[in-house]
Design an enzyme around this catalytic site. Structure first.
Site, PDB file in Angstrom:
ATOM      1  N   ASP A  71      -0.053   4.344   0.708  1.00  0.00           N
ATOM      2  CA  ASP A  71      -0.001   5.185   1.923  1.00  0.00           C
ATOM      3  C   ASP A  71       0.473   4.739   3.366  1.00  0.00           C
ATOM      4  O   ASP A  71       0.823   5.392   4.100  1.00  0.00           O
ATOM      5  CB  ASP A  71      -1.574   5.856   2.093  1.00  0.00           C
ATOM      6  CG  ASP A  71      -2.636   4.633   2.085  1.00  0.00           C
ATOM      7  OD1 ASP A  71      -2.231   3.675   1.561  1.00  0.00           O
ATOM      8  OD2 ASP A  71      -3.770   4.947   2.380  1.00  0.00           O
TER       9      ASP A  71
ATOM     10  N   GLU B  75      -9.022 -11.783   6.402  1.00  0.00           N
ATOM     11  CA  GLU B  75      -8.132 -11.055   7.077  1.00  0.00           C
ATOM     12  C   GLU B  75      -8.765 -10.896   8.393  1.00  0.00           C
ATOM     13  O   GLU B  75      -8.154 -10.250   9.610  1.00  0.00           O
ATOM     14  CB  GLU B  75      -7.624  -9.878   6.730  1.00  0.00           C
ATOM     15  CG  GLU B  75      -6.364  -8.968   7.131  1.00  0.00           C
ATOM     16  CD  GLU B  75      -6.221  -7.651   6.458  1.00  0.00           C
ATOM     17  OE1 GLU B  75      -6.833  -7.131   5.550  1.00  0.00           O
ATOM     18  OE2 GLU B  75      -5.049  -6.878   6.869  1.00  0.00           O
TER      19      GLU B  75
ATOM     20  N   GLY C 272      -9.688  -1.791   3.269  1.00  0.00           N
ATOM     21  CA  GLY C 272     -10.807  -1.366   4.322  1.00  0.00           C
ATOM     22  C   GLY C 272     -11.280  -2.521   5.198  1.00  0.00           C
ATOM     23  O   GLY C 272     -10.835  -3.590   5.235  1.00  0.00           O
TER      24      GLY C 272
ATOM     25  N   HIS D 128       0.930  -1.318  -0.160  1.00  0.00           N
ATOM     26  CA  HIS D 128       0.178  -0.014  -0.297  1.00  0.00           C
ATOM     27  C   HIS D 128       0.931   1.083  -0.039  1.00  0.00           C
ATOM     28  O   HIS D 128       1.727   1.604   0.779  1.00  0.00           O
ATOM     29  CB  HIS D 128      -0.889  -0.018   1.292  1.00  0.00           C
ATOM     30  CG  HIS D 128      -1.988  -1.130   1.139  1.00  0.00           C
ATOM     31  ND1 HIS D 128      -3.272  -1.008   1.027  1.00  0.00           N
ATOM     32  CD2 HIS D 128      -1.882  -2.372   1.564  1.00  0.00           C
ATOM     33  CE1 HIS D 128      -3.805  -1.958   0.973  1.00  0.00           C
ATOM     34  NE2 HIS D 128      -2.981  -2.966   1.487  1.00  0.00           N
TER      35      HIS D 128
HETATM   36  O1  2ND Z   1      -4.342  -5.019   5.668  1.00  0.00           O
HETATM   37  C1  2ND Z   1      -5.124  -4.066   5.108  1.00  0.00           C
HETATM   38  N1  2ND Z   1      -6.492  -4.584   5.073  1.00  0.00           N
HETATM   39  C2  2ND Z   1      -7.264  -3.773   4.738  1.00  0.00           C
HETATM   40  N2  2ND Z   1      -7.275  -2.481   4.228  1.00  0.00           N
HETATM   41  C3  2ND Z   1      -6.104  -1.860   4.287  1.00  0.00           C
HETATM   42  C4  2ND Z   1      -4.776  -2.861   4.696  1.00  0.00           C
HETATM   43  N3  2ND Z   1      -3.639  -2.213   4.836  1.00  0.00           N
HETATM   44  C5  2ND Z   1      -3.930  -0.988   4.326  1.00  0.00           C
HETATM   45  N4  2ND Z   1      -5.395  -0.910   4.127  1.00  0.00           N
HETATM   46  C6  2ND Z   1      -6.297   0.190   3.521  1.00  0.00           C
HETATM   47  C7  2ND Z   1      -5.879   1.653   4.198  1.00  0.00           C
HETATM   48  C8  2ND Z   1      -5.277   2.398   2.981  1.00  0.00           C
HETATM   49  O2  2ND Z   1      -5.611   3.730   3.084  1.00  0.00           O
HETATM   50  C9  2ND Z   1      -6.104   1.797   2.009  1.00  0.00           C
HETATM   51  C10 2ND Z   1      -5.288   1.944   0.506  1.00  0.00           C
HETATM   52  O3  2ND Z   1      -4.028   1.710   0.628  1.00  0.00           O
HETATM   53  O4  2ND Z   1      -6.020   0.325   2.354  1.00  0.00           O
HETATM   54 ZN    ZN Z   2      -3.164  -4.881   2.335  1.00  0.00          ZN
END
Ligand code: 2ND
Ligand code: ZN
Length: 339
Positions: free
Chosen positions: A19, A202, A172, A17
């Site tokens: 961000d 997850e 998310g 990711h």
């Molecule tokens: O591990 C994750 N699971 C679900 N959503 C996630 C995870 N890591 C980051 N995100 C989300 C938060 C970020 O703002 C978005 C886009 O990178 O994805």
């Molecule tokens: Zn992820």
């Protein structure tokens, strides 16, 4: 395995990711651009942008992203951020990376999702012009947004599919928004011909992995809930699906409450397609080199295994077949002197 060798070998990363992977230096530069004060010490800043140590679930883990979001609201910031992540990946010899981000989270000050995505792609291109790496973008739909908003995001970004964007994901809150809840947006992406990977499994819900497979999706982010599901693992293997494993992140989100709940051993024993990833370099305070080392320490993974996982990652990547051929050959060369 020797850490120096783990650093030196070529790597392919499918699940990173944007961000969640900004260097502290880049966070300082981006904060300066908007006059956002930050703690003077890097130790304190790191705390602000790392998964909370007492994180109990995915939603706790995601809290640092609220802090990062205001930093990524301009084309300039997104371009700089993408370049920064590519620089970090190239520094640890990642040869190919797919960087994912959510364009809808960069529209707070009026950017369009297409402008946000174009800016990220520009940063990836600048990185590629300076480093020995191929980088591609994935757009994430955020599960908690209305499905219509996400479907529109796919419509507006799909024209970029030939220009550095190679696919999409949903990130998310998985527990509240399983694949069935976001199905109309998934179907829209598929109608538009957008290659998909999906965060699933997850939040201790193996049925989300089953639903994802049923939707025809063959790349799954995390897939952690497979660890005690032999029948579903069988289905996963038969479907030819690829798991984007993220060990450190899973321990932080409590997707795996202990190493015993991490699905690697069961997946490996079943012959499943496996890749190793960071998820979020900064939020998870890790690197791909460190993740490889952890697999060696905890699961006895060897260099030959790592080479195989990297070939698997290339096979599952959303780049072109010609690029895959180059990457496969490059990996063989990279590992030759160590095997
Ligand atoms: O591990 C994750 N699971 C679900 N959503 C996630 C995870 N890591 C980051 N995100 C989300 C938060 C970020 O703002 C978005 C886009 O990178 O994805
Ligand atoms: Zn992820």
């Amino acid at each position: 395995m020797d850490e120096k060798v783990l650093h030196a070998i070529g790597k392919v990363e499918l699940h990173c990711h944007l961000d969640g992977s900004l260097s502290l230096e880049m966070i300082r530069q981006l904060a300066a651009l908007i006059g956002q004060p930050l703690p003077a010490s890097d130790a304190e800043l790191r705390q602000l942008v790392s998964a909370p140590p007492d994180s109990e679930d995915l939603m706790d883990y995601l809290k640092p992203f609220d802090f990062i979001r205001p930093l990524l609201q301009t084309k300039q910031a997104l371009e700089m951020a993408a370049y920064d992540v590519i620089a970090q990946a190239a520094a640890e010899n990642v040869r190919y990376i797919e960087v994912r981000f959510a364009p809808d989270q960069s529209t707070d000050q009026g950017l369009s999702v297409a402008e946000a995505t174009t800016a990220v792609i520009a940063g990836l291109h600048r990185g590629m012009s300076q480093f020995d790496i191929i980088a591609r973008a994935l757009v994430c739909g955020m599960r908690q947004l209305p499905v219509g908003t996400t479907a529109k995001m796919f419509e507006q970004t799909a024209p970029l599919l030939t220009r550095g964007l190679v696919g999409a994901d949903f990130a998310g809150n998985e527990a509240a928004f399983p694949p069935t809840a976001i199905k109309p947006a998934i179907l829209r992406a598929q109608q538009l011909g957008v290659p998909l990977t999906l965060h699933a499994g997850e939040c201790h819900e193996p049925q989300n992995i089953e639903q994802t497979l049923r939707l025809g999706i063959r790349r799954i982010g995390h897939a952690t809930a497979l660890y005690d599901q032999p029948a579903l693992i069988h289905q996963f293997v038969n479907a030819g699906a690829t798991a984007e494993l993220c060990l450190t992140s899973n321990l932080q989100t409590k997707a795996a409450r202990s190493l015993a709940e991490f699905p690697y051993p069961a997946l490996h024993a079943a012959g499943a397609k496996i890749t190793i990833n960071t998820d979020n370099r900064t939020v998870s305070n890790t690197t791909l080199t460190r993740e490889y080392w952890l697999f060696g320490q905890n699961f006895g993974v060897t260099l030959a295994d790592l080479l195989a996982f990297n070939h698997t990652a290339v096979d599952a990547a959303f780049c072109t077949e010609a690029q895959k051929a180059v990457l496969h050959a490059r990996l063989e060369k990279d590992y030759q002197r160590y095997l």
